[in-house]
Design an enzyme around this catalytic site. Sequence first.
Site, short mmCIF file in Angstrom:
data_model
loop_
_atom_site.label_atom_id
_atom_site.label_comp_id
_atom_site.label_asym_id
_atom_site.label_seq_id
_atom_site.Cartn_x
_atom_site.Cartn_y
_atom_site.Cartn_z
N GLU A 114 -42.08 -4.10 2.65
CA GLU A 114 -42.36 -5.54 2.79
C GLU A 114 -42.87 -6.18 1.50
O GLU A 114 -42.81 -7.39 1.35
CB GLU A 114 -43.37 -5.79 3.94
CG GLU A 114 -44.80 -5.31 3.71
CD GLU A 114 -45.05 -3.87 4.14
OE1 GLU A 114 -44.08 -3.09 4.16
OE2 GLU A 114 -46.21 -3.52 4.44
N HIS B 278 -44.15 0.84 1.58
CA HIS B 278 -44.21 -0.50 2.18
C HIS B 278 -43.09 -1.37 1.64
O HIS B 278 -43.27 -2.05 0.62
CB HIS B 278 -45.57 -1.15 1.88
CG HIS B 278 -46.69 -0.52 2.62
ND1 HIS B 278 -47.13 -0.96 3.84
CD2 HIS B 278 -47.44 0.57 2.32
CE1 HIS B 278 -48.11 -0.20 4.26
NE2 HIS B 278 -48.32 0.74 3.36
N CYS C 266 -45.00 3.22 6.89
CA CYS C 266 -46.21 3.97 6.52
C CYS C 266 -46.80 4.66 7.75
O CYS C 266 -46.25 5.65 8.21
CB CYS C 266 -47.19 3.05 5.80
SG CYS C 266 -48.30 3.98 4.74
#
Length: 537
Positions: free
Chosen positions: A510, A508, A382
């Site tokens: 994650e 993102h 990001c």
Amino acid sequence: MTKYIFITGGVVSSLGKGIIGASLGKLLRARGFSVAIQKFDPYINVDPGTMSPFQHGEVFVTDDGAETDLDLGHYERFIDSNFSKLSSVTSGSVYQTVIQKERRGDYLGGTVQVIPHITNEIKSRIVKAQKQFKPDFQIIEIGGTIGDIEGLPFIEAIRQFKSEAGISNAINIHCTLLPYLPTSGELKTKPSQHSVNVLRSYGLQPEILVCRTQKSIPKTEKEKLALFCSVSKEAVIECRDMKSIYEVPLALEEQNFAPVVLKLLQVSERKADLERWKELVEKINHPKGTIKIAIAGKYTKLSDAYISVVESIKHAGYANNVKTEIKWINSEDCIDSKTCRELMSDVDGVIVPGGFGIRGIEGKLNVIKYARENNVPFLGICLGMQCAVIEYARNVAGIKGANSTEFEENTSAPVIDLMLDQKNVKGYGGTMRLGAYDCKIKSGTKAHEVYNSNKISERHRHRYEVNTDYIEPLKKAGLVFSGMSPDGMLSEIVELPEPDWFVACQFHPEFKSRPERPHPLFKGLIDAVVKQKHLSA
Ligand code: GLN
């Protein structure tokens, strides 16, 4: 029929209720049951999206774009399911709905009160989530500590819900802490007794106690807890500190946590399949080597601010049989390039994660430049991707003064700019580009190699994007745009072919990594490190 499991906490905050709830979810899933979860947070913010990561840790984003508490991340990772907007409930959102109804005149002149209007709204959130997920078990964790004033409407709503649902349909698991006094060598049960008393004073009797403890709980103390707290002896569950959070489900399984829950809810026990999870824990405990991954960000004093990033690094490490040490680098320290070189000299790979605002940006650019020039595997996320684009524009493509309008509104070279549909957005709450969006992947790129697919879906949380006016010059200078939105307007992944691993994404990744299924981009990063260090899996 859905059975409901409420999880409350007592004695102290930060007990790890989320990990306990997530572990129970895992144990039920391992028995083939479906599980949905909800996190109730008593604060007045409508969601944690507007809170500083220093206050609240990471904001976890769901597929449908809810900005939620980080515990939801643990639940998704342990249970391996995707949850939704309905999984996160705050006092702020409950009050907002009730006040909107009041303004519309829905209450027909009645006095609007905490009981029944707020408590009814809380109960209706439980029902809505049940209708969406139709799970066998719905786990509902209440944030905060029992006795907190702001948690009371939730506790009252649970009391009502439990009595309406009936004895074998809803239970309350109360998590407490047994402090250890080294001087007397004892684990103390009194704070837990007191906290159960407080719970009882609100009309809630827990059926199970989960006790966080540094030491094993002697039988006599378990019996004392059972007697004073009116739970059965088998329902006093010990939860010791573990080296890895992923060991917790196995430790709880050894104490028959899930069978006790099933018995109370009158559901027949099933055999648990935890083989793969056991293999995972085995790998965690017996790594074949150690690697050091730097996270260069702004919120490095609170690791919870990047918790999903940290967990994703670990997941990719497990898949490679390596232990991943995190080196926290405060990007502000890297503004001086000599310090940056020193700080980066012992790291094997680096991540520049998401973030907001100008603080530490020049330091991030130095970190990225160092990684690019010294072939240190790099993953930008990001804001990390936006910085990678700025760095490449300035130092390779020769675009002088390249910047993001987030940091310099009138920059002469806005390589990163507000997305078109963000230009007229007013207010901060829930207004970013949020949640899952598709992305097309270009064949023959590193992204394609690791995803092994032409189309992916990833979760977003941002306002700015790569300015399309600069894509051609950047491409000409060698930056590869390997992932684009399906309409070709938004740059989602950029990479460089030369270094072993230099990949950055606007989304993102994650939020979608799982312990048993690391995310391809994190795996790509760790694979590259492992290869460079000749540590084969
Ligand atoms: N501040 C940047 C934006 O809004 C990046 C956001 C992030 O890293 N989550 O686009």
